[in-house]
Write an enzyme that holds these catalytic residues in place. Structure first.
Site, mmCIF file in Angstrom:
data_model
loop_
_atom_site.group_PDB
_atom_site.id
_atom_site.type_symbol
_atom_site.label_atom_id
_atom_site.label_comp_id
_atom_site.label_asym_id
_atom_site.label_seq_id
_atom_site.Cartn_x
_atom_site.Cartn_y
_atom_site.Cartn_z
ATOM 1 C CB SER A 44 93.292 60.300 47.468
ATOM 2 O OG SER A 44 93.188 58.580 46.381
ATOM 3 C CG HIS A 51 90.150 57.642 46.436
ATOM 4 N ND1 HIS A 51 90.634 58.614 46.042
ATOM 5 C CD2 HIS A 51 88.916 57.820 47.082
ATOM 6 C CE1 HIS A 51 89.646 59.719 45.560
ATOM 7 N NE2 HIS A 51 88.393 59.256 46.553
ATOM 8 C CG ASP A 109 86.713 61.785 45.411
ATOM 9 O OD1 ASP A 109 85.678 62.582 45.766
ATOM 10 O OD2 ASP A 109 86.618 60.481 46.302
#
Length: 335
Positions: A151, A178, A271
């Site tokens: 991310s 992401h 995540d």
């Protein structure tokens, strides 16, 4: 959320305020970099919205993260995507980027995408539902799959990792980053320019191939089926990010019938942590990036906290370790 704004004109600031103020507090609006840096120190926003537009803004994003760290969302308002600037700023620790040319060109502006990005960032620290215990591993029937999630800080980190992987890597590689899908094709091209391996976007229904790097390329979850092919899905819609690293890792734990390695890199939130744990419980090798080499040690930290990672390594050691594991697995498969 308390938002800081740094955009090029008062008109842009006014349009953003009009769109955001019903749900968010505009904490301050900065006119220049010096003022914005001072306000980040003295009146830290919960999120800074920073307009891209010049290479200097990329350098400024690095100054913010080094001197007055705060969550940073990039606004790309040009008609043509500033892909390389965006990836460099994300490499410095910006959390996300959104492409909104209509905001700058005077067209009708729908703030839904921007509001969703802001809400995602607000929810990043919220843990998803815990995973259940997974079944024991079946025997390997396919070549090794390396699943990598990243991310904030991910583009530059992935760039370095792919450069260091050997050309004869005996594994397929799938990346989940992401990133808004408008930037996915540009990121695949950017990574491919320096990678030792070919890099392209995942096409729905294809099976990962040894020696090829595939990047999730839609604002949908990526999963692997029991047949071994990759699929996109909007469900489950409760996940903050699409694609979700957790969803991809968990599908591997449940469906993949060959060897696999899970790698969780730099990023804010958690995540991927539960999905990595599911992979480890299934018997797959799991690696997280260490704190010293992470731009944002959020997701790897969450994985370490729940014992999801068999190994915690600095970035410059991960590629060699992946190659070692792949060679060992190849010997095991052929013995």
């Amino acid at each position: 959320m308390k938002l800081g704004l740094m955009v090029n004109t008062p008109e842009l600031a006014q349009r953003l305020e009009h769109a955001l103020e019903p749900l968010h507090d505009i904490h301050w609006v900065a006119q220049d970099e010096t003022q914005a840096l001072r306000l980040c120190r003295d009146m830290p926003p919960e999120l800074l919205l920073l307009q891209l537009g010049t290479a200097d803004r990329v350098a400024f994003s690095q100054r913010v993260m080094n001197e007055a760290p705060c969550p940073l969302l990039l606004l790309d308002l040009a008609t043509e995507l500033h892909t390389e600037w965006a990836f460099n700023a994300l490499g410095h620790g910006a959390l996300d980027v959104v492409h909104l040319p209509e905001l700058a060109n005077g067209s009708a502006f729908n703030p839904a995408l921007l509001l969703r990005k802001i809400q995602n960032i607000a929810w990043l620290a919220t843990p998803p539902q815990p995973v259940t215990q997974r079944a024991t591993r079946t025997s390997a029937k396919r070549a090794c799959l390396i699943a990598i999630g990243a991310s904030a800080g991910g583009p530059a980190t992935l760039n370095q990792l792919l450069r260091e992987l050997p050309k004869d890597l005996d594994a397929a590689v799938v990346l989940v980053q992401h990133l808004d899908d408008k930037f996915s094709a540009g990121m695949a091209e950017w990574l491919a320019r320096e990678s030792t391996l070919p890099v392209r976007l995942v096409q729905a229904g294809e099976i990962p191939q040894t020696g090829v790097v595939l990047l999730a390329g839609r604002n949908e979850h990526l999963t692997v089926s029991r047949r071994g092919d990759l699929q996109y899905s909007l469900k489950p819609d409760a996940q903050i990010y699409r694609p979700s690293i957790d969803i991809f890792f968990q599908s591997i734990a449940e469906q993949w019938r060959g060897d696999a390695i899970g790698v969780l890199l730099t990023g804010m939130g958690r995540d991927g942590a539960d999905g990595l744990k599911a992979m480890r419980e299934r018997g797959f090798a799991t690696i997280t990036q260490d704190q010293s080499s992470s731009v944002v040690w959020g997701m790897p930290k969450a994985a370490v906290a729940i014992d999801a990672a068999a190994e915690v390594l600095p970035l410059d050691r991960i590629a060699n370790r992946l190659a070692e594991l792949c060679r060992w697995m190849a010997v095991k498969r052929n013995s």
